[in-house]
Design an enzyme around this catalytic site. Structure first.
Site, mmCIF file in Angstrom:
data_model
loop_
_atom_site.group_PDB
_atom_site.id
_atom_site.type_symbol
_atom_site.label_atom_id
_atom_site.label_comp_id
_atom_site.label_asym_id
_atom_site.label_seq_id
_atom_site.Cartn_x
_atom_site.Cartn_y
_atom_site.Cartn_z
ATOM 1 N N ASP A 69 53.061 31.156 39.959
ATOM 2 C CA ASP A 69 52.104 30.260 40.606
ATOM 3 C C ASP A 69 52.761 28.891 40.788
ATOM 4 O OD1 ASP A 69 51.951 28.986 38.184
ATOM 5 O OD2 ASP A 69 49.884 29.537 37.754
ATOM 6 N N ARG B 218 38.472 25.191 38.094
ATOM 7 C CA ARG B 218 39.472 24.136 37.872
ATOM 8 C C ARG B 218 39.723 23.441 39.204
ATOM 9 N NH1 ARG B 218 45.479 25.166 35.275
ATOM 10 N NH2 ARG B 218 45.787 26.596 37.015
HETATM 11 C C1 LIG Z 1 50.370 28.524 35.037
HETATM 12 C C2 LIG Z 1 48.957 28.765 35.294
HETATM 13 O O1 LIG Z 1 48.285 27.919 35.803
HETATM 14 S S1 LIG Z 1 48.250 30.270 34.922
HETATM 15 C C3 LIG Z 1 46.739 30.274 35.827
HETATM 16 C C4 LIG Z 1 46.936 30.330 37.281
HETATM 17 N N1 LIG Z 1 47.485 31.595 37.712
HETATM 18 C C5 LIG Z 1 46.679 32.661 37.904
HETATM 19 O O2 LIG Z 1 45.483 32.516 37.734
HETATM 20 C C6 LIG Z 1 47.260 33.980 38.334
HETATM 21 C C7 LIG Z 1 46.190 35.035 38.269
HETATM 22 N N2 LIG Z 1 46.690 36.356 38.622
HETATM 23 C C8 LIG Z 1 46.771 36.778 39.876
HETATM 24 O O3 LIG Z 1 46.462 36.050 40.792
HETATM 25 C C9 LIG Z 1 47.193 38.204 40.099
HETATM 26 O O4 LIG Z 1 47.094 38.937 38.916
HETATM 27 C C10 LIG Z 1 48.626 38.379 40.647
HETATM 28 C C11 LIG Z 1 48.729 37.675 41.994
HETATM 29 C C12 LIG Z 1 49.632 37.806 39.693
HETATM 30 C C13 LIG Z 1 48.876 39.871 40.837
HETATM 31 O O5 LIG Z 1 47.862 40.361 41.662
HETATM 32 P P1 LIG Z 1 47.923 41.807 42.322
HETATM 33 O O6 LIG Z 1 49.255 42.047 42.899
HETATM 34 O O7 LIG Z 1 46.736 41.957 43.211
HETATM 35 O O8 LIG Z 1 47.751 42.755 41.063
HETATM 36 P P2 LIG Z 1 47.336 44.266 41.041
HETATM 37 O O9 LIG Z 1 47.668 44.958 42.313
HETATM 38 O O10 LIG Z 1 47.875 44.840 39.796
HETATM 39 O O11 LIG Z 1 45.760 44.168 40.898
HETATM 40 C C14 LIG Z 1 44.939 45.275 40.574
HETATM 41 C C15 LIG Z 1 43.511 44.840 40.727
HETATM 42 O O12 LIG Z 1 43.234 43.780 39.825
HETATM 43 C C16 LIG Z 1 42.768 42.657 40.550
HETATM 44 N N3 LIG Z 1 43.282 41.448 39.919
HETATM 45 C C17 LIG Z 1 44.566 41.170 39.584
HETATM 46 N N4 LIG Z 1 44.621 39.967 38.988
HETATM 47 C C18 LIG Z 1 43.367 39.487 38.957
HETATM 48 C C19 LIG Z 1 42.799 38.292 38.461
HETATM 49 N N5 LIG Z 1 43.547 37.369 37.875
HETATM 50 N N6 LIG Z 1 41.481 38.117 38.600
HETATM 51 C C20 LIG Z 1 40.724 39.054 39.188
HETATM 52 N N7 LIG Z 1 41.195 40.213 39.669
HETATM 53 C C21 LIG Z 1 42.509 40.421 39.548
HETATM 54 C C22 LIG Z 1 43.303 42.808 41.940
HETATM 55 O O13 LIG Z 1 42.521 42.067 42.852
HETATM 56 C C23 LIG Z 1 43.198 44.311 42.128
HETATM 57 O O14 LIG Z 1 41.844 44.633 42.415
HETATM 58 P P3 LIG Z 1 41.418 45.988 43.201
HETATM 59 O O15 LIG Z 1 42.002 47.113 42.435
HETATM 60 O O16 LIG Z 1 39.938 45.940 43.156
HETATM 61 O O17 LIG Z 1 41.986 45.863 44.570
HETATM 62 O O1 LIG Z 2 47.916 25.643 34.174
HETATM 63 C C1 LIG Z 2 48.570 26.198 33.343
HETATM 64 C C2 LIG Z 2 49.978 26.056 33.208
HETATM 65 O O2 LIG Z 2 50.565 26.722 32.347
HETATM 66 O O3 LIG Z 2 50.533 25.252 33.981
HETATM 67 MG MG LIG Z 3 49.152 24.189 35.280
#
Ligand SMILES: CC(=O)SCCNC(=O)CCNC(=O)[C@H](O)C(C)(C)COP(=O)(O)OP(=O)(O)OC[C@H]1O[C@@H](n2cnc3c(N)ncnc32)[C@H](O)[C@@H]1OP(=O)(O)O
Ligand SMILES: O=CC(=O)O
Ligand SMILES: [Mg+2]
EC number: 2.3.3.9
Length: 530
Positions: A444, A163
């Site tokens: 986020d 994205r």
């Molecule tokens: C409104 C919107 O736009 S929604 C879309 C945009 N937002 C996102 O994409 C958020 C995605 N999620 C994240 O970034 C994360 O899940 C967070 C920051 C919320 C939390 O992350 P953390 O605190 O690292 O979570 P946690 O400690 O439970 O993670 C455990 C494992 O999963 C991994 N992990 C967590 N979330 C993700 C993810 N989304 N993608 C890949 N790996 C992930 C971590 O890197 C960690 O890996 P490891 O065990 O190998 O070190």
């Molecule tokens: O990008 C996704 C959202 O909910 O904003």
């Molecule tokens: Mg958005």
């Protein structure tokens, strides 16, 4: 050291491997994108302002009379490629190296690799994200954490769908004739330039999510960018497939038109629920009867949100396009099994509702939630998608439905949460992390926008009053802010607080809340500080 090519200039630092992305050929391609489409991007941003003025003057968003023939016409988007037909669970996340590997290995069908809401657009994140995605496409991506844990791709991985940044964001480390170029064109262009051939060779394709569109004219711009990019790189027209996020109130009134503009390049629509709530507040902030309750009370079952989701399903399926659901903010809760169970139950209920309603897939924020969403969609959706079902074809969603103001209350806890979480998020973003776990929820850029937009509006709106009758004021904001900052210090520790760019975050947050002029996106003044 700055790298110089004709017309285009890289002023960001060139670190290890950056030259593999910032090649003269790739930069020439970006230069052409900017030259051909840069002025139109700026005009479209101006048009957003014009429409805001119209709303402020009483012309509420509505379906466009001039495009009625598109809404009434019978047409469909082009057929979808094989690897975009079953999208039941998509994981999202930043383009951080370890997370890219984890996301691709997560068992989700697709991975939305995010340069937008989940990424703080530092120069490092912008270029290293491209390195990571290139290595992911080539399957050479590896990572070792400080404890020696090694990461590599599994045999079967999710389909990649980056994205790019929204049209409002610029990339200040690359200049054309001395001016910053578009962040969208940089992210799209670099990924497309470096990966299109490898993606096609392995039977996939250049797929994208397009964020924060506000009109079908913006979809037309993207379509023209795609046509140009495909021609330039000798790729068949229609190869690029883009899923547009319906995450602004304006775009909700132009769903058919957006699909129509991108017809050959469309892979459907997605309900970006968090930005949608933000956009609703932003666009209607000056209306005397529009005010939303606490952020926690605005959910997908609030009538206006449900109408938007159902209209997305109806519109997409009529045009044979996928209608993707959105993101539940809950993430796994560590060291608290009961809270963890409750979070999983909330995600399950959200995904079940989406699947039953007719969505063709959904988003999760964390690998631990992939099985939850998979379970809901496997149960409710036995076919690869629901495009051919008649779900929602008989409903009628009106402009009034999309603009219906939800009931609810504004509470002291709601005001405090917006201040606390908003400041913590901005501190994280300024430190280069665009997604953060705060009080067990995924935060986020989109969720933070809601927090600060609510505060801004509640202070200025006559109905910005707490459930106990107190008017929300700047003085109240200042008092709660002081108390919440103390709470944050206690919770995260003074050392982390002092190293965490909190001073800058507070200054930026104050600017967003205290200025009478509403700032369009927090990432705009934020970017000045990155
Ligand atoms: C409104 C919107 O736009 S929604 C879309 C945009 N937002 C996102 O994409 C958020 C995605 N999620 C994240 O970034 C994360 O899940 C967070 C920051 C919320 C939390 O992350 P953390 O605190 O690292 O979570 P946690 O400690 O439970 O993670 C455990 C494992 O999963 C991994 N992990 C967590 N979330 C993700 C993810 N989304 N993608 C890949 N790996 C992930 C971590 O890197 C960690 O890996 P490891 O065990 O190998 O070190
Ligand atoms: O990008 C996704 C959202 O909910 O904003
Ligand atoms: Mg958005």
């Amino acid at each position: 050291m700055a790298t110089q090519t004709t017309g285009i200039e890289v002023v960001g630092a060139i670190k290890a491997q950056y030259d593999e992305i910032l090649t003269p050929e790739a930069l020439n391609f970006i230069e052409e994108l900017e030259q051909k489409f840069g002025a139109r991007r700026l005009e479209l941003l101006q048009y957003r302002q014009k429409r805001q003025q119209e709303i402020d003057n009483g012309k509420l968003p509505d379906f466009l009379p001039e495009t009625k023939h598109i809404r009434n016409g019978e047409w469909t988007i082009a057929p979808l490629p094989k690897d975009l037909q079953d999208r039941r669970v998509e994981i999202t996340g930043p383009t951080d190296r370890k997370m890219v590997i984890n996301a691709l290995n997560s068992g989700a069908k697709l991975f939305m690799a995010d340069f937008e809401d989940a990424t703080s657009p530092t120069w490092e994140n912008a270029v290293e994200g491209q390195i990571n995605l290139r290595d992911a496409v080539k399957r050479t991506i590896r990572f070792e954490n400080p404890n020696g844990k090694k990461y590599a791709l599994k045999e079967e991985t999710a389909v990649l769908i980056p994205r790019p940044r929204g049209l409002h964001l610029e990339e200040k480390h690359v200049l054309l004739d001395g001016k910053s170029i578009s962040g969208s064109f940089f992210d799209f262009g670099m990924y497309f330039f470096h990966n299109v051939k490898a993606l096609l060779a392995k039977g996939s394709g250049p797929y994208f999510y397009l964020p924060k569109l506000e009109s079908h004219l913006e979809a037309r711009l993207w379509n023209d960018v795609f046509v140009f990019a495909q021609e330039k790189l000798g790729v068949a027209q229609g190869t690029i497939k883009a899923t547009v996020l319906i995450e602004t109130i304006m775009a909700a009134f132009e769903m058919d038109e957006i699909l129509y503009e991108l017809k050959e390049h469309s892979a459907g629509l997605n309900c970006g629920r968090w930005d949608y709530i933000f956009s609703f507040i932003k666009k209607l902030r000056n209306q005397k009867d529009v005010i939303l309750p606490d952020r926690a009370q605005v959910t997908m079952t609030s009538p206006f949100m449900r109408s938007y989701s159902l209209l997305t399903i109806q519109t997409c399926h009529r045009r044979k396009a996928p209608a993707m659901g959105g993101m539940a903010a809950q993430i796994p809760v560590k060291n608290n099994p009961q809270a963890n169970e409750e979070a999983f139950a909330k995600v399950l209920a959200d995904k079940e509702r989406e699947a039953r309603d007719g969505h063709d897939g959904t988003w999760v924020a964390h690998p631990g939630l992939v099985p939850v969403a998979m379970e809901a969609f496997n149960r409710e959706m036995p076919t690869p998608n629901q495009i051919h079902t008649a779900k929602q074809q008989k409903i009628t969603i009106t402009a009034q439905d999309l603009l219906e103001i939800p009931g609810g209350t504004i509470t002291e806890a709601g005001v405090r949460t917006n201040i606390n979480v908003g400041i913590q998020y901005v501190a994280s973003w300024l430190s280069g992390r665009g997604a953060a776990p705060i009080y067990n929820l995924m935060e986020d850029a989109a969720t933070a926008e809601i927090s600060r937009a609510q505060l801004w509006q509640w202070i200025r709106h006559p109905r910005g009053v707490l459930d106990d009758g107190r008017k929300i004021t700047i003085e109240m904001y200042e008092q709660f802010k002081g108390e919440e900052l103390e709470r944050i210090k206690q919770e995260i520790g003074i050392q982390y607080f002092e190293n965490g760019r909190f001073d800058e975050a507070i200054r930026l947050f104050d600017r967003l809340i205290l200025n009478d002029e509403f700032v369009d996106f927090l990432t705009l003044p934020g970017y000045e500080q990155l």
